[in-house]
Write a protein that holds these residues in place. Structure first.
Motif, PDB file in Angstrom:
ATOM      1  N   TRP A 269       0.832  -1.200   0.000  1.00  0.00           N
ATOM      2  CA  TRP A 269       0.000   0.000   0.000  1.00  0.00           C
ATOM      3  C   TRP A 269       0.867   1.250   0.000  1.00  0.00           C
ATOM      4  CZ3 TRP A 269      -5.079   0.378  -0.894  1.00  0.00           C
ATOM      5  CH2 TRP A 269      -5.860  -0.765  -0.743  1.00  0.00           C
ATOM      6  N   VAL A 270       1.924   1.237   0.775  1.00  0.00           N
ATOM      7  CA  VAL A 270       2.815   2.394   0.852  1.00  0.00           C
ATOM      8  C   VAL A 270       3.539   2.596  -0.471  1.00  0.00           C
ATOM      9  CG1 VAL A 270       4.782   3.399   2.075  1.00  0.00           C
ATOM     10  CG2 VAL A 270       3.091   2.044   3.330  1.00  0.00           C
ATOM     11  N   VAL A 271       4.014   1.512  -1.073  1.00  0.00           N
ATOM     12  CA  VAL A 271       4.737   1.614  -2.343  1.00  0.00           C
ATOM     13  C   VAL A 271       3.829   2.169  -3.433  1.00  0.00           C
ATOM     14  CG1 VAL A 271       5.893   0.292  -4.151  1.00  0.00           C
ATOM     15  CG2 VAL A 271       6.351  -0.225  -1.742  1.00  0.00           C
ATOM     16  N   ILE A 272       2.619   1.639  -3.527  1.00  0.00           N
ATOM     17  CA  ILE A 272       1.679   2.133  -4.538  1.00  0.00           C
ATOM     18  C   ILE A 272       1.324   3.591  -4.270  1.00  0.00           C
ATOM     19  CG2 ILE A 272      -0.648   1.868  -5.474  1.00  0.00           C
ATOM     20  CD1 ILE A 272      -0.420  -1.121  -4.917  1.00  0.00           C
ATOM     21  N   GLY A 273       1.085   3.921  -3.006  1.00  0.00           N
ATOM     22  CA  GLY A 273       0.727   5.292  -2.663  1.00  0.00           C
ATOM     23  C   GLY A 273       1.827   6.280  -2.975  1.00  0.00           C
ATOM     24  N   LEU A 274       3.058   5.947  -2.623  1.00  0.00           N
ATOM     25  CA  LEU A 274       4.170   6.852  -2.908  1.00  0.00           C
ATOM     26  C   LEU A 274       4.425   6.966  -4.409  1.00  0.00           C
ATOM     27  CD1 LEU A 274       6.711   5.898  -0.092  1.00  0.00           C
ATOM     28  CD2 LEU A 274       5.208   7.898  -0.219  1.00  0.00           C
ATOM     29  N   THR A 275       4.202   5.879  -5.148  1.00  0.00           N
ATOM     30  CA  THR A 275       4.359   5.935  -6.601  1.00  0.00           C
ATOM     31  C   THR A 275       3.356   6.894  -7.222  1.00  0.00           C
ATOM     32  OG1 THR A 275       5.180   3.652  -6.634  1.00  0.00           O
ATOM     33  CG2 THR A 275       4.382   4.574  -8.714  1.00  0.00           C
ATOM     34  N   LEU A 276       2.101   6.809  -6.774  1.00  0.00           N
ATOM     35  CA  LEU A 276       1.069   7.712  -7.294  1.00  0.00           C
ATOM     36  C   LEU A 276       1.388   9.166  -6.953  1.00  0.00           C
ATOM     37  CD1 LEU A 276      -2.191   5.709  -6.439  1.00  0.00           C
ATOM     38  CD2 LEU A 276      -1.261   6.155  -8.710  1.00  0.00           C
ATOM     39  N   PHE A 277       1.816   9.419  -5.708  1.00  0.00           N
ATOM     40  CA  PHE A 277       2.094  10.789  -5.312  1.00  0.00           C
ATOM     41  C   PHE A 277       3.316  11.333  -6.048  1.00  0.00           C
ATOM     42  CE2 PHE A 277       3.589  14.191  -2.519  1.00  0.00           C
ATOM     43  CZ  PHE A 277       2.399  14.860  -2.274  1.00  0.00           C
ATOM     44  N   SER A 278       4.316  10.500  -6.255  1.00  0.00           N
ATOM     45  CA  SER A 278       5.504  10.937  -6.991  1.00  0.00           C
ATOM     46  C   SER A 278       5.159  11.288  -8.428  1.00  0.00           C
ATOM     47  CB  SER A 278       6.577   9.844  -6.951  1.00  0.00           C
ATOM     48  OG  SER A 278       6.966   9.548  -5.630  1.00  0.00           O
ATOM     49  N   ALA A 279       4.313  10.461  -9.055  1.00  0.00           N
ATOM     50  CA  ALA A 279       3.906  10.746 -10.424  1.00  0.00           C
ATOM     51  C   ALA A 279       3.131  12.060 -10.508  1.00  0.00           C
ATOM     52  CB  ALA A 279       3.055   9.598 -10.959  1.00  0.00           C
ATOM     53  N   ALA A 280       2.237  12.292  -9.523  1.00  0.00           N
ATOM     54  CA  ALA A 280       1.469  13.538  -9.515  1.00  0.00           C
ATOM     55  C   ALA A 280       2.387  14.735  -9.277  1.00  0.00           C
ATOM     56  CB  ALA A 280       0.390  13.477  -8.436  1.00  0.00           C
ATOM     57  N   SER A 281       3.392  14.571  -8.425  1.00  0.00           N
ATOM     58  CA  SER A 281       4.309  15.671  -8.135  1.00  0.00           C
ATOM     59  C   SER A 281       5.137  16.038  -9.366  1.00  0.00           C
ATOM     60  CB  SER A 281       5.232  15.293  -6.974  1.00  0.00           C
ATOM     61  OG  SER A 281       4.489  15.024  -5.795  1.00  0.00           O
ATOM     62  N   VAL A 282       5.604  15.038 -10.094  1.00  0.00           N
ATOM     63  CA  VAL A 282       6.381  15.298 -11.309  1.00  0.00           C
ATOM     64  C   VAL A 282       5.507  16.010 -12.351  1.00  0.00           C
ATOM     65  CG1 VAL A 282       7.573  14.226 -13.253  1.00  0.00           C
ATOM     66  CG2 VAL A 282       7.978  13.397 -10.921  1.00  0.00           C
ATOM     67  N   ALA A 283       4.274  15.548 -12.489  1.00  0.00           N
ATOM     68  CA  ALA A 283       3.366  16.205 -13.435  1.00  0.00           C
ATOM     69  C   ALA A 283       3.082  17.643 -13.011  1.00  0.00           C
ATOM     70  CB  ALA A 283       2.059  15.409 -13.538  1.00  0.00           C
ATOM     71  N   ALA A 284       2.891  17.865 -11.703  1.00  0.00           N
ATOM     72  CA  ALA A 284       2.614  19.217 -11.220  1.00  0.00           C
ATOM     73  C   ALA A 284       3.812  20.130 -11.435  1.00  0.00           C
ATOM     74  CB  ALA A 284       2.241  19.170  -9.737  1.00  0.00           C
ATOM     75  N   TYR A 285       5.007  19.575 -11.359  1.00  0.00           N
ATOM     76  CA  TYR A 285       6.220  20.381 -11.571  1.00  0.00           C
ATOM     77  C   TYR A 285       6.237  20.974 -12.980  1.00  0.00           C
ATOM     78  CZ  TYR A 285      11.157  21.489 -12.287  1.00  0.00           C
ATOM     79  OH  TYR A 285      12.330  22.123 -12.602  1.00  0.00           O
ATOM     80  N   TYR A 286       5.825  20.216 -13.960  1.00  0.00           N
ATOM     81  CA  TYR A 286       5.855  20.691 -15.340  1.00  0.00           C
ATOM     82  C   TYR A 286       4.606  21.486 -15.718  1.00  0.00           C
ATOM     83  CZ  TYR A 286       9.928  17.738 -16.130  1.00  0.00           C
ATOM     84  OH  TYR A 286      11.192  17.180 -16.068  1.00  0.00           O
ATOM     85  N   LEU A 287       3.521  21.310 -14.970  1.00  0.00           N
ATOM     86  CA  LEU A 287       2.268  21.956 -15.348  1.00  0.00           C
ATOM     87  C   LEU A 287       1.982  23.242 -14.588  1.00  0.00           C
ATOM     88  CD1 LEU A 287      -0.076  18.827 -15.639  1.00  0.00           C
ATOM     89  CD2 LEU A 287       0.950  20.138 -17.505  1.00  0.00           C
ATOM     90  N   PHE A 288       2.512  23.376 -13.373  1.00  0.00           N
ATOM     91  CA  PHE A 288       2.125  24.513 -12.530  1.00  0.00           C
ATOM     92  C   PHE A 288       3.361  25.281 -12.073  1.00  0.00           C
ATOM     93  CE2 PHE A 288      -1.043  21.150 -11.953  1.00  0.00           C
ATOM     94  CZ  PHE A 288      -2.167  21.808 -12.415  1.00  0.00           C
ATOM     95  N   ASP A 289       3.303  26.590 -12.241  1.00  0.00           N
ATOM     96  CA  ASP A 289       4.459  27.430 -11.948  1.00  0.00           C
ATOM     97  C   ASP A 289       4.810  27.428 -10.462  1.00  0.00           C
ATOM     98  OD1 ASP A 289       4.694  28.096 -14.593  1.00  0.00           O
ATOM     99  OD2 ASP A 289       3.519  29.941 -14.424  1.00  0.00           O
ATOM    100  N   HIS A 290       3.793  27.448  -9.576  1.00  0.00           N
ATOM    101  CA  HIS A 290       4.096  27.571  -8.151  1.00  0.00           C
ATOM    102  C   HIS A 290       4.844  26.350  -7.629  1.00  0.00           C
ATOM    103  CE1 HIS A 290       0.232  25.382  -8.146  1.00  0.00           C
ATOM    104  NE2 HIS A 290       0.606  24.884  -6.983  1.00  0.00           N
ATOM    105  N   VAL A 291       4.562  25.172  -8.185  1.00  0.00           N
ATOM    106  CA  VAL A 291       5.296  23.968  -7.785  1.00  0.00           C
ATOM    107  C   VAL A 291       6.715  24.019  -8.324  1.00  0.00           C
ATOM    108  CG1 VAL A 291       5.360  21.453  -7.932  1.00  0.00           C
ATOM    109  CG2 VAL A 291       3.161  22.624  -7.700  1.00  0.00           C
ATOM    110  N   ARG A 292       6.873  24.451  -9.581  1.00  0.00           N
ATOM    111  CA  ARG A 292       8.198  24.510 -10.192  1.00  0.00           C
ATOM    112  C   ARG A 292       9.096  25.518  -9.462  1.00  0.00           C
ATOM    113  NH1 ARG A 292       6.505  24.403 -14.781  1.00  0.00           N
ATOM    114  NH2 ARG A 292       6.235  26.618 -15.236  1.00  0.00           N
ATOM    115  N   ILE A 293       8.534  26.663  -9.038  1.00  0.00           N
ATOM    116  CA  ILE A 293       9.325  27.672  -8.331  1.00  0.00           C
ATOM    117  C   ILE A 293       9.790  27.136  -6.982  1.00  0.00           C
ATOM    118  CG2 ILE A 293       9.182  29.925  -7.201  1.00  0.00           C
ATOM    119  CD1 ILE A 293       7.345  30.808  -9.478  1.00  0.00           C
TER     120      ILE A 293
END
Length: 469
Positions: A269-293
Motif C-alpha cells: 500500500w505504501v509503495v503504490i501510494g508513494l508511486t502515485l504521489f511521486s507521479a502527480a508531483s512530477v506532473a505538477a512540476y511541469y504543469l504549474f508554476d508555483h510547484v516549479r518555483i
C-alpha cells in the motif's frame, strides 16, 4: 432452590495516576518559560520587572486548571503529555514576544502578536478541557467516522471555492477570511480525516487486506480495492493544485499511508501510494508554476537570494549565526527572516538557542510522539490504536516537513510548528488533538477488573471476562 453465591470480583491492583508528577512538571515548565521571558527582557535592556511574575502566574493558573480537568475526568492519562505541550507553548510565546520587541523597535507595531497568541492559548486550553470533559470514551468518535470525513472534505474545499480576496495569502488559498476574523480550516481537517480513516479501516479492514498478486515479495491489493487510496490521492492532488498548499497535501496523504500501513501491515500500500504521489508531483512540476518555483528554490536558493529564495536564504543564515550554542535569547536577529513567528519560528530558535537548544526542542516533540505511539500500543481496541498512532504520526510528519523545509532538506511547504508558531487555528486544532490523545491514553492505562465466566465445577479454570471498572 438455593442460589449459588457469586465469587468476589478480582480487581487488578490500581496503577498510580501520576497526577502529582504531572503537576510538578507543569510547575517546572512554567519556571522555564518565566526564566526565558526574563532573559529576553534583560537582553533587550527592558529591565527585570516584578510584574512579569503575573504572566507566569497566569500561565501556571491556566495549565493547572487543565490539570484539574485531567485529574477529574481522565486520571490515568500519561503524565508527560500535558507538561510537554505546556513547555512548547510557553517557549513559543516567549519567542513571539521577543519578535514583537524587534518589530516594535523597527516599525512601531502597536499590536503585539504575543498578547493575541496568549488569548488563543486560553481558547485552546478551554477547547482541550471541553473535549476531555465531554468525550467520555474515544470510541464514540468511531460512530461519526463518515460525518467527520465529510466535514473534513468540506473544510478543505471551502478556501478553493472562495474568491482570492477571502482565502489567498502569499499565493496559497488556505484561509477563510471574515471581517476581523480568519481561520485556516486545513488544521481541523487533518484531525477529522484521521478519525474518518481510522473508522473506515477498522470497519472495512477486509477490503484493505484482500490478497492479490504477489510481486517482488509483496502482496499487491486487488485493483477494485484501490478506490480508497485513489480517493485520498485525488484529494491531496486537488489541494496541491487548486489551493497551492504543498504542505497540507503532503501531510494528509502521508498520514493516510501511515494509517493504512498500520492497519494492514502491508508495504505494498505504501509503495503504490508513494508511486502515485511521486507521479502527480512530477506532473505538477511541469504543469504549474508555483510547484516549479518551490522546487527550483529548494535546489538552489542562492540563485535568486533577493526574490524567491529570500526566506530560505535568511533562514540558513540564522542557523549559521546560531552555531552550536546560539547567540542567546534576545541577542540575535531572528526578525530578519520573513514570517519568523509563524512558518520560520524554528529558524528563530535555531539562531538564538543554537544546535543544542534546537535539539532540545526536537527532543520534547520526540517525547510526545513516543508517548503517543506507546498509547497506541497499550490501548485495546483497534480504532483507538489506529487513531492514537495516526495522531502521533501526523505530528511527527508535520514536524519533519516544517524542520526539513526551513533547513532546505526538502522544498519549503509553509506549515506551522505545533504549539509554538503564531496562529489561532493551528493552536486550537493541536489542543483538540492533544485532548483526543489524552482521552485514549486514559483508556489505555486505567485498571480493569475480572470476573470468572462460569462458576460451575466443570468450568475451565482461569477463564475470565474482562470488564472495565
Amino acid at each position: 432452590m438455593t442460589t449459588q453465591p457469586q465469587p468476589p470480583v478480582a480487581v487488578t491492583p490500581p496503577l498510580p495516576t501520576r497526577r502529582n508528577a504531572e503537576l510538578l512538571l507543569l510547575c517546572f515548565a512554567t519556571a522555564i518559560t518565566v526564566a526565558a521571558l526574563l532573559i529576553v527582557e534583560a537582553d533587550q535592556e527592558r529591565g527585570v520587572r516584578w510584574d512579569l511574575t503575573s504572566y507566569g502566574l497566569a500561565f501556571l493558573t491556566l495549565f493547572v486548571c487543565a490539570h484539574l480537568v485531567v485529574r477529574r475526568f481522565a486520571p490515568y492519562t500519561d503524565p508527560l503529555l500535558l507538561p510537554v505541550v505546556a513547555l512548547l507553548n510557553g517557549l513559543g510565546l516567549v519567542m513571539i514576544h521577543r519578535l514583537d520587541l524587534a518589530d516594535n523597535t523597527f516599525s512601531g507595531n502597536r499590536h503585539p502578536s504575543a498578547n493575541q497568541q496568549m488569548l488563543w492559548t486560553l481558547v485552546g486550553v478551554c477547547a482541550f478541557t471541553l473535549v476531555v470533559s465531554f468525550l467520555k470514551d474515544h470510541r464514540q468518535l468511531a460512530r461519526y467516522g463518515y460525518t467527520s470525513g465529510l466535514a473534513g472534505l468540506i473544510l478543505l474545499a471551502i478556501p478553493a471555492l472562495l474568491p482570492a480576496s477571502f482565502s489567498e495569502q502569499n499565493g496559497a488559498k488556505i484561509w477563510i477570511r471574515l471581517p476581523g476574523f480568519s481561520i485556516q480550516p486545513a488544521e481541523f481537517s487533518k484531525i477529522l480525516l484521521l478519525i474518518f480513516f481510522s473508522a473506515v479501516l477498522v470497519a472495512k479492514r477486509g477490503v484493505f487486506t484482500s490478497a492479490g498478486k504477489h510481486v517482488m515479495g509483496m502482496t499487491l491489493p486487488r485493483p477494485r480495492d484501490l478506490a480508497p487510496l485513489l480517493a485520498a490521492w485525488v484529494m491531496s492532488v486537488g489541494v496541491m493544485i487548486f489551493e497551492k498548499d504543498l504542505g497540507t497535501s503532503l501531510l494528509l496523504y502521508t498520514s493516510f499511508l501511515v494509517v493504512v500501513y498500520l492497519a494492514t501491515q502491508r508495504l505494498s500500500w505504501v509503495v503504490i501510494g508513494l508511486t502515485l504521489f511521486s507521479a502527480a508531483s512530477v506532473a505538477a512540476y511541469y504543469l504549474f508554476d508555483h510547484v516549479r518555483i518551490r522546487v527550483q528554490t529548494w535546489v538552489d536558493p542562492f540563485a535568486d537570494p533577493e526574490g524567491s529564495g529570500y526566506q530560505i536564504v535568511q533562514s540558513l543564515f540564522s542557523f549559521a549565526t546560531g552555531g552550536i550554542f546560539g547567540t542567546g535569547l534576545g541577542n540575535g536577529q531572528p526578525d530578519t527572516v520573513p514570517a519568523a513567528s509563524t512558518d520560520f519560528i524554528i529558524a528563530a530558535f535555531g539562531e538564538e538557542l543554537g544546535l543544542v537548544g534546537l535539539a532540545s526542542l526536537l527532543m520534547l516533540y520526540t517525547i510526545f510522539i513516543v508517548r503517543g505511539l506507546r498509547t497506541a500500543i497499550a490501548i485495546r481496541d483497534s480504532f483507538g490504536k489506529l487513531l492514537a498512532a495516526g495522531l502521533a504520526s501526523t505530528l511527527a510528519i508535520q514536524l519533519f516537513i516544517v524542520v526539513g523545509g526551513v533547513t532546505n532538506l526538502i522544498p519549503l511547504t509553509g506549515l506551522t510548528t505545533p504549539w509554538m508558531s503564531y496562529g489561532g487555528s493551528s493552536l486550537l486544532a493541536n489542543y483538540v488533538l492533544l485532548a483526543i490523545l489524552v482521552r485514549i491514553s486514559h483508556g489505555a492505562r486505567r485498571p480493569f477488573r475480572t470476573r470468572p465466566r462460569n462458576t460451575s465445577p466443570i468450568a475451565a479454570a482461569g477463564t475470565e471476562v474482562i470488564e472495565r471498572v
